[in-house]
Scaffold this active site. Structure first.
Site, short mmCIF file in Angstrom:
data_model
loop_
_atom_site.label_atom_id
_atom_site.label_comp_id
_atom_site.label_asym_id
_atom_site.label_seq_id
_atom_site.Cartn_x
_atom_site.Cartn_y
_atom_site.Cartn_z
N SER A 178 0.85 -1.19 0.00
CA SER A 178 0.00 0.00 0.00
C SER A 178 0.88 1.24 0.00
O SER A 178 1.96 1.24 0.62
CB SER A 178 -0.90 0.03 1.24
N TYR A 225 -2.17 -0.15 10.24
CA TYR A 225 -2.24 -0.61 8.85
C TYR A 225 -0.98 -0.22 8.10
O TYR A 225 -0.38 -1.04 7.39
CB TYR A 225 -3.47 -0.02 8.17
#
Length: 267
Positions: A129, A142
């Protein structure tokens, strides 16, 4: 012969888009789901796999190799989101996300490496990501899982290069998927000192996903990586500002970059 591709988390979102696109290009594609029996009329084959359960990982990979005789490409896509102030997010939930996004991805890689080494060929693509390149407020855990996977990929890439195995990262930005529905949200507690700002950031995150890019961009990017005989270490897929944010972090003083993020998130 057609290349055989295994995509973890292939039942929806980015994984489904990638699998559908690769199938249209003539690849033999297997996706994974924890409960494939519940998914009807899927555009490619699904096998049962839970990245937190090594037995299911080994069984799924054995099934693919038994059916096809080889495994050319692993797209490590399975993952989950988590939001919340670090102070208020349950540690068990943090561990659960690391088990999925980080340790789960590693277990799948460990399971495919012996086959790829025996073949003297193979490609592992870890879907990370753009959030993994920076600590984002209320998404710090995250970011940490994806950043950790980026670094492990760098190391593994060097370790297995002499075996003819290639490893790379593809980091997406915000895409219009159902990731928000499967994300763990730390509740917005009435008595929380973060209540107002955390709620506004939750709304902002959801709007980013809702207005995100078409996942077909990830499918096209991964298709290009598979067809590249010498893939790069890192790829970023997203809109210009999301990718440019990584460049800014490299060139700006830390406090200046921090101020930009704080302004963006209205902190």
């Amino acid at each position: 012969m057609s290349k055989v591709v295994l995509i973890t988390g292939g039942s929806s979102g980015i994984g489904k888009s990638v699998g559908e696109f690769l199938t249209s290009k003539g690849f033999i594609v297997y996706g994974t789901s924890r409960n494939p029996q519940n998914i009807k009329n899927h555009p490619f084959k699904l096998v049962a796999l839970d990245v937190r359960n090594v037995e299911t990982i080994e069984a799924a990979i054995s099934e693919v190799i038994k059916n096809e005789g080889k495994l050319d490409v692993l797209v490590n896509n399975a993952g989950m989101g988590i939001t919340g102030p670090v102070e208020e997010t349950p540690t068990d939930e943090m561990r659960n996300v690391f088990e999925t996004n980080f340790f789960g991805a590693i277990e799948v890689m460990k399971a495919v490496l012996p086959t790829m080494r025996a073949q003297k060929s193979g490609l592992i693509i870890n879907v990370t990501s753009i959030a993994g390149y920076m600590g984002l407020p209320f998404r710090g855990i995250y970011s940490a899982t994806k950043g950790a996977l980026e670094l492990v990929t760098e190391a593994l890439r060097m370790e297995v290069k002499n075996f003819g195995i290639k490893v790379t990262n593809v980091a997406p930005g915000d895409f219009a998927t159902n990731i928000a529905s499967g994300r763990y949200h730390t509740p917005v507690f009435e008595t929380s000192p973060y209540k107002k700002i955390y709620q506004s950031n939750l709304d902002l995150m959801d709007s980013h996903v809702d207005s995100g890019s078409d996942p077909i961009q990830m499918a096209e990017a991964i298709y290009k990586v598979i067809n590249n005989s010498n893939p790069k270490v890192h790829y970023k897929v997203g809109d210009f500002m999301q990718k440019f944010s990584i460049v800014l972090k490299r060139i700006l003083p830390d406090k200046v970059y921090e101020k930009l993020l704080m302004n963006h998130y209205k902190l």
